[in-house]
Design a protein around this motif. Structure first.
Motif, PDB file in Angstrom:
ATOM      1  N   GLY A   1      46.589  37.513  39.471  1.00 52.43           N
ATOM      2  CA  GLY A   1      47.005  37.910  40.812  1.00 52.43           C
ATOM      3  C   GLY A   1      46.486  39.279  41.191  1.00 52.43           C
ATOM      4  O   GLY A   1      46.083  39.504  42.347  1.00 52.43           O
ATOM      5  N   TYR A   2      46.476  40.207  40.232  1.00 55.13           N
ATOM      6  CA  TYR A   2      45.934  41.541  40.491  1.00 55.13           C
ATOM      7  C   TYR A   2      44.449  41.456  40.835  1.00 55.13           C
ATOM      8  O   TYR A   2      43.978  42.115  41.773  1.00 55.13           O
TER       9      TYR A   2
ATOM     10  N   ARG B   1      42.821  38.910  42.129  1.00 56.19           N
ATOM     11  CA  ARG B   1      42.672  38.335  43.475  1.00 56.19           C
ATOM     12  C   ARG B   1      42.988  39.372  44.554  1.00 56.19           C
ATOM     13  O   ARG B   1      42.272  39.497  45.554  1.00 56.19           O
ATOM     14  N   GLU B   2      44.074  40.126  44.345  1.00 52.69           N
ATOM     15  CA  GLU B   2      44.487  41.115  45.342  1.00 52.69           C
ATOM     16  C   GLU B   2      43.446  42.213  45.495  1.00 52.69           C
ATOM     17  O   GLU B   2      43.079  42.596  46.613  1.00 52.69           O
ATOM     18  N   ARG B   3      42.968  42.717  44.368  1.00 53.29           N
ATOM     19  CA  ARG B   3      41.971  43.779  44.429  1.00 53.29           C
ATOM     20  C   ARG B   3      40.635  43.249  44.937  1.00 53.29           C
ATOM     21  O   ARG B   3      39.891  43.957  45.626  1.00 53.29           O
TER      22      ARG B   3
ATOM     23  N   ALA C   1      40.249  40.923  47.174  1.00 54.77           N
ATOM     24  CA  ALA C   1      40.361  40.845  48.628  1.00 54.77           C
ATOM     25  C   ALA C   1      40.216  42.215  49.272  1.00 54.77           C
ATOM     26  O   ALA C   1      39.816  42.330  50.434  1.00 54.77           O
ATOM     27  N   ALA C   2      40.544  43.295  48.497  1.00 47.90           N
ATOM     28  CA  ALA C   2      40.430  44.656  49.031  1.00 47.90           C
ATOM     29  C   ALA C   2      39.032  45.242  48.832  1.00 47.90           C
ATOM     30  O   ALA C   2      38.791  46.400  49.196  1.00 47.90           O
TER      31      ALA C   2
ATOM     32  N   SER D   1      37.166  45.213  45.712  1.00 48.40           N
ATOM     33  CA  SER D   1      36.770  45.492  44.334  1.00 48.40           C
ATOM     34  C   SER D   1      36.045  44.287  43.731  1.00 48.40           C
ATOM     35  O   SER D   1      36.211  43.153  44.184  1.00 48.40           O
TER      36      SER D   1
ATOM     37  N   GLU E   1      37.129  46.680  36.318  1.00 48.21           N
ATOM     38  CA  GLU E   1      37.123  46.714  37.777  1.00 48.21           C
ATOM     39  C   GLU E   1      36.026  47.662  38.250  1.00 48.21           C
ATOM     40  O   GLU E   1      35.921  48.797  37.762  1.00 48.21           O
TER      41      GLU E   1
END
Length: 401
Positions: free
Chosen positions: A350-351, A353-355, A357-358, A360, A390
């Motif tokens: 989930g991290y 995917r979230e990053r 989308a931002a 990264s 990352e």
């Protein structure tokens, strides 16, 4: 229906709801004594009530009986102890604290015990005190499944029937009757009252037309003067803050505990953050400089485990939090640890995917060890977890490329 039950119902094993009504000529004195005993939470509930009958919840309301002020108390306890509770409070000694909460001068005019079929809501002293209360006594229709259909209707629609409901109890005293008690905010009292009239379309009228209830239902509305809830502890507000590695199973276990306590305890607040390991270590090193000296060795003492603060002071890690939660809220998590390993992998995904989308990007490195088998062939064994990196293209475009 089963999904609704699993999500909403707290069904204790065979608890009983005991309703007592006493008339008293000294209500103000009674209420003052009662408030002084339960105002600050379960530790002040009368010791004999906790030890002798294991009373879990108590609610009292004021009413009028034969032109005299009366006190109605509702107590929840294990069913096997309810008969003794009723016998004791039915008054072999008039003039003493026969309700368990304060002085009453007359023996009870009502003393009834009913097995609780189901409970809804998480209660809590703060939520219940000053709320409105409905006591519904009704006769079931002659159809054999009337109680089951009524129960399904209430479970599915309880949020609409009683907005903001903090607690409800349902009992079936006999095959043809039901008793239902609901506690909800005073702001919704008028709206709820309108659902229990027969002169216009209402919930009660629908249930009569659907052959769930028979004629003659009685709906009483009261104001809760005081309440006690052993399962939803009172006392000072508690706040827990946690930071940990995003893919740490221990952090996932802590978050599950925090979510349960936040949902079931009105005096509990929390916040939790999952961070990449490097950012976690930097945050911990910066944070411990502001905390007491024993926090400075957190990463070494707790092997990189989550850092837990209680009310702005250093608590420790997961073991210290578990000990505090048991001592303060009688909470213990019995979930298998392997489940939290799965949640940790999901949290990392989930991290990512979230990053992602931002903006990264991520790459990974798989590392394996090499060894030779008995025949001299090279065998590679992958090490887990893989190393995830990352990349921040906006800050370092050439390095990322």
């Amino acid at each position: 229906i089963m999904a609704a039950q699993e999500a909403k119902i707290n069904e204790p094993p065979r608890n009983a709801l005991v309703i007592l009504e006493h008339t008293t000529t000294a209500y103000a004195q009674w209420e003052q004594a009662a408030l002084s005993q339960v105002a600050s939470g379960p530790e002040n509930w009368p010791e004999y009530a906790k030890k002798q009958w294991n009373v879990r919840k108590g609610i009292w309301i004021q009413s009028i009986r034969n032109c005299f002020p009366s006190v109605i108390t509702l107590s929840v306890m294990p069913e096997e102890q309810a008969e003794s509770f009723v016998a004791f409070h039915s008054g072999s000694e008039p003039g003493i604290a026969s309700t368990g909460l304060g002085p009453c001068t007359v023996q009870p005019v009502i003393a009834e015990k009913n097995t609780i079929d189901f409970e809804l809501g998480y209660g809590g002293c703060k939520a219940m005190q000053g709320s409105a209360m409905l006591i519904l006594r009704a006769t079931l229709s002659e159809s054999g499944d009337a109680f089951s259909r009524w129960k399904q209707r209430v479970i599915l629609d309880c949020d609409a029937m009683f907005p903001g409901m903090s607690k409800a109890f349902a009992c079936q005293p006999s095959e043809t009757s039901l008793l239902f008690v609901a506690v909800f905010p005073q702001a919704h009292l008028q709206a709820v009252k309108e659902q229990y009239v027969l002169t216009k379309p209402s919930l009660l009228r629908e249930m009569l037309e659907d052959d769930i209830l028979a004629e003659g239902a009685s709906a009483e509305f009261h104001s809760v003067r005081g309440a006690f809830d052993h399962d939803n502890r009172g006392g000072p507000q508690q706040r827990v803050s946690v930071i940990g590695r995003v893919n740490d199973p221990l952090l996932c276990k802590i978050i599950a505990a925090l979510q349960t306590l936040k949902r079931t305890q009105e005096t509990f607040e929390c916040e939790a953050a999952g961070l990449p390991q490097s950012e976690f270590e930097l945050r911990v090193k910066a944070r411990v400089q502001e905390l007491e000296p024993k926090a400075k060795n957190h990463l070494r003492v707790h092997a990189g485990g989550p850092l837990v603060e209680l009310n702005g002071a250093y608590l420790g890690s997961i073991r210290e939090l578990e000990a505090w939660a048991w001592a303060h809220y009688a909470y213990r998590d019995r979930t298998a640890d392997r489940l939290f390993k799965v949640r940790a992998r999901s949290a990392l995904a989930g991290y990512v995917r979230e990053r992602g989308a931002a903006g990264s990007e991520f790459v990974y490195i798989d590392i394996a060890t090499a060894s030779k088998d008995a025949e001299g062939r090279t065998k590679h064994t992958a090490l887990r977890p893989r190393v995830v990196i990352e990349l921040f293209r906006e800050q370092c475009p050439k390095t990322v490329e």
